[in-house]
Design a protein around this motif. Structure first.
Motif, short mmCIF file in Angstrom:
data_model
loop_
_atom_site.label_atom_id
_atom_site.label_comp_id
_atom_site.label_asym_id
_atom_site.label_seq_id
_atom_site.Cartn_x
_atom_site.Cartn_y
_atom_site.Cartn_z
N VAL A 44 0.88 -1.31 0.20
CA VAL A 44 -0.01 -0.15 -0.04
C VAL A 44 0.88 1.18 -0.03
O VAL A 44 1.73 1.43 0.91
CB VAL A 44 -1.04 0.18 1.38
N PHE A 45 0.86 2.14 -1.09
CA PHE A 45 1.57 3.29 -1.25
C PHE A 45 0.72 4.32 -0.38
O PHE A 45 -0.14 4.94 -0.85
CB PHE A 45 1.97 3.53 -2.67
N SER A 46 1.25 4.54 0.95
CA SER A 46 0.27 5.37 2.00
C SER A 46 1.07 6.77 1.98
O SER A 46 1.62 7.10 2.93
CB SER A 46 0.09 4.89 3.01
N ASP A 47 1.23 7.38 0.86
CA ASP A 47 1.86 8.78 1.08
C ASP A 47 1.32 9.96 1.85
O ASP A 47 0.18 9.67 1.93
CB ASP A 47 2.42 9.22 -0.50
N HIS A 48 1.93 10.61 2.45
CA HIS A 48 1.42 11.68 3.46
C HIS A 48 0.46 12.71 2.50
O HIS A 48 0.87 13.35 1.73
CB HIS A 48 2.73 12.47 3.94
N ALA A 49 -0.57 12.98 3.25
CA ALA A 49 -1.35 14.30 2.98
C ALA A 49 -1.33 14.86 4.58
O ALA A 49 -2.06 14.65 5.50
CB ALA A 49 -2.64 14.14 2.31
N ASP A 50 -0.53 16.06 4.55
CA ASP A 50 -0.42 16.68 5.80
C ASP A 50 -1.02 18.26 5.55
O ASP A 50 -0.60 18.84 4.38
CB ASP A 50 0.90 16.98 6.36
N PHE A 51 -1.69 18.94 6.55
CA PHE A 51 -2.40 20.01 5.93
C PHE A 51 -1.75 21.20 6.81
O PHE A 51 -2.25 22.35 6.88
CB PHE A 51 -3.95 19.84 6.37
N THR A 52 -0.70 20.94 7.47
CA THR A 52 0.14 21.96 8.32
C THR A 52 1.51 21.65 8.12
O THR A 52 1.98 20.60 8.16
CB THR A 52 -0.52 21.87 9.97
N ILE A 95 -0.84 -3.64 -5.95
CA ILE A 95 -0.31 -2.45 -5.54
C ILE A 95 -1.77 -1.64 -5.24
O ILE A 95 -2.81 -1.43 -5.87
CB ILE A 95 0.20 -1.71 -6.67
N LEU A 96 -1.88 -1.29 -3.89
CA LEU A 96 -3.23 -0.52 -3.38
C LEU A 96 -2.85 0.88 -3.23
O LEU A 96 -1.69 1.28 -2.81
CB LEU A 96 -3.65 -1.21 -2.27
N THR A 97 -3.71 1.61 -3.62
CA THR A 97 -3.41 3.18 -3.58
C THR A 97 -3.87 3.49 -2.16
O THR A 97 -4.55 2.61 -1.30
CB THR A 97 -4.22 4.08 -4.45
N GLY A 98 -3.27 4.47 -1.49
CA GLY A 98 -3.67 4.87 0.05
C GLY A 98 -3.02 6.25 0.32
O GLY A 98 -2.35 6.85 -0.68
N VAL A 99 -3.45 6.65 1.36
CA VAL A 99 -2.96 7.91 1.78
C VAL A 99 -2.82 7.80 3.50
O VAL A 99 -3.73 7.18 4.00
CB VAL A 99 -3.78 9.08 1.39
N GLU A 100 -1.71 8.56 3.85
CA GLU A 100 -1.81 8.61 5.38
C GLU A 100 -2.09 10.18 5.62
O GLU A 100 -1.49 11.08 5.45
CB GLU A 100 -0.24 8.68 5.70
N LEU A 101 -3.37 10.23 6.03
CA LEU A 101 -3.81 11.57 6.54
C LEU A 101 -3.35 11.91 8.00
O LEU A 101 -3.42 11.47 8.75
CB LEU A 101 -5.41 11.51 6.58
N GLY A 102 -2.74 13.16 7.97
CA GLY A 102 -2.20 13.80 9.33
C GLY A 102 -3.30 14.61 9.83
O GLY A 102 -3.83 15.52 9.32
N GLU A 103 -3.76 14.16 11.15
CA GLU A 103 -4.80 15.00 11.87
C GLU A 103 -6.16 15.30 11.03
O GLU A 103 -6.46 16.30 11.12
CB GLU A 103 -4.15 16.23 12.49
N PRO A 104 -6.57 14.35 10.49
CA PRO A 104 -7.74 14.68 9.58
C PRO A 104 -8.80 15.26 10.31
O PRO A 104 -9.73 16.10 9.68
CB PRO A 104 -8.07 13.38 8.90
N HIS A 105 -8.92 15.15 11.44
CA HIS A 105 -10.19 15.40 12.33
C HIS A 105 -10.12 17.11 12.46
O HIS A 105 -10.96 17.64 12.57
CB HIS A 105 -10.19 14.81 13.86
N LEU A 106 -8.77 17.73 12.30
CA LEU A 106 -8.67 18.98 12.27
C LEU A 106 -8.70 19.68 11.28
O LEU A 106 -8.84 20.89 11.10
CB LEU A 106 -7.24 19.54 13.14
N PHE A 107 -9.03 18.93 10.04
CA PHE A 107 -8.78 19.66 8.69
C PHE A 107 -9.82 18.67 7.88
O PHE A 107 -9.63 18.33 6.74
CB PHE A 107 -7.30 19.55 7.86
N ILE A 123 -7.00 3.91 3.53
CA ILE A 123 -6.87 5.26 4.21
C ILE A 123 -6.40 4.96 5.52
O ILE A 123 -7.07 4.60 6.37
CB ILE A 123 -8.10 6.03 4.10
N VAL A 124 -5.26 5.67 6.06
CA VAL A 124 -4.33 5.49 7.22
C VAL A 124 -4.55 6.92 7.98
O VAL A 124 -4.64 7.96 7.47
CB VAL A 124 -3.05 5.27 7.08
N GLY A 125 -4.97 6.78 9.19
CA GLY A 125 -5.12 8.01 10.12
C GLY A 125 -4.17 8.08 11.01
O GLY A 125 -3.77 7.22 11.46
#
Ligand SMILES: [Zn+2]
Ligand SMILES: [Zn+2]
Length: 277
Positions: A44-52, A95-107, A123-125
């Motif tokens: 799983v390619f769980s690349d970062h999505a960070d909002f801060t 190959i699974l698509t993915g994303v690691e969400l940083g603090e998704p509850h705040l954004f 989707i990884v939190g």
């Protein structure tokens, strides 16, 4: 890779590539090649999505978003193009698509936008940062003063994320700051925060979600997988949290043995989450 006994190696459910802002040596293509070498059934390619930007600690140390991404936000279109290329080149690797969400509850709005664009398989939190004043600070940077309180606050923020945000399936590196526990203090005892762990694990289990065994730590702390099962947790995933292809699948034999001993076994196919015995 050696598996434990006849057990097939599970999927690596947490891998970063060049599409993560903090993975300058990451490479999706080389990660696929490495996964094949190791005999991993899926990745799983769980690349970062960070909002801060991860901001300044009280003593001035910083960990800020940089590298190829100006903002930390995942370039979803570029990422998906590369996934397509890799799927064509490596048809027998799942190959699974993915994303690691940083603090998704705040954004919530930013999170929704990324998820709409991506249509991700997994989707990884994650909580990486704690609110300090008006900033979010990477929690390991706060460990010098009162480390037990930092772990407590990290767990409390994670409980908020679990209860306020249902867009993620897998909870990553539950007690992240523990790895940065100061060596000159008596060792961390997770039993001191038993209620705080319960406040995360109970709603996570009630929602039918998945606790990650993250071998970069390893996280969570030793008794927590057993607690997860006691609170009704039904599934665990394995993730190397590799930021370089060389780290794919690291520590998996030990992690599999640990999950076995904690009451979990392989799922229906090698690519699935492990499930409760
Ligand atoms: Zn993370
Ligand atoms: Zn990660």
């Amino acid at each position: 890779m050696e598996s434990t006994g006849a057990e097939p190696v599970p999927a690596d459910g947490h891998v970063h590539t060049e599409w993560s802002w903090d993975a300058p040596t990451g490479s999706m293509r080389r990660s696929c090649a490495r996964a094949r070498e190791l005999g991993l059934p899926a990745v799983v390619f769980s690349d970062h999505a960070d909002f801060t930007p991860w901001t300044t600690a009280p003593d001035g140390r910083r960990r800020v978003i940089g590298g190829h991404a100006a903002t930390g936000l995942l370039d979803v279109a570029g990422y998906l193009d590369e996934v397509r290329w890799c799927r064509e080149r490596y048809p027998d690797l799942r190959i699974l698509t993915g994303v690691e969400l940083g603090e998704p509850h705040l954004f919530p709005d930013d999170t929704a936008r990324v998820l709409r664009q991506g249509g991700f398989d997994r989707i990884v939190g994650s909580v990486h940062c704690l609110p300090v004043g008006g900033d979010l600070v990477y929690s390991p940077l706060l460990m010098d003063s009162d480390p037990l309180d930092v772990v407590r606050r990290h767990l409390a923020e994670t409980a908020l994320m679990v209860t306020r945000c249902d867009v993620f399936e897998v909870l990553a590196h539950l007690d992240l700051p523990v790895l940065f526990w100061p060596a000159d203090r008596p060792p961390f005892d997770p039993h001191a925060l038993r209620d705080e762990y319960a406040a995360v694990l109970e709603p996570l289990a009630a929602g039918g979600r998945v606790l990650e065994v993250n071998t970069a730590g390893p996280w969570p702390s030793a008794p927590v997988l057993r607690w997860w099962r006691e609170h009704g947790g039904t599934a665990v995933s394995f993730g190397s949290d590799a930021h370089d292809p060389a780290d794919l699948g690291r520590g998996f034999p030990e992690a599999m043995a640990w999950a076995r001993a904690s009451g979990f076994r392989p799922g229906r196919t090698p690519a699935d989450h492990w499930v409760r015995d």
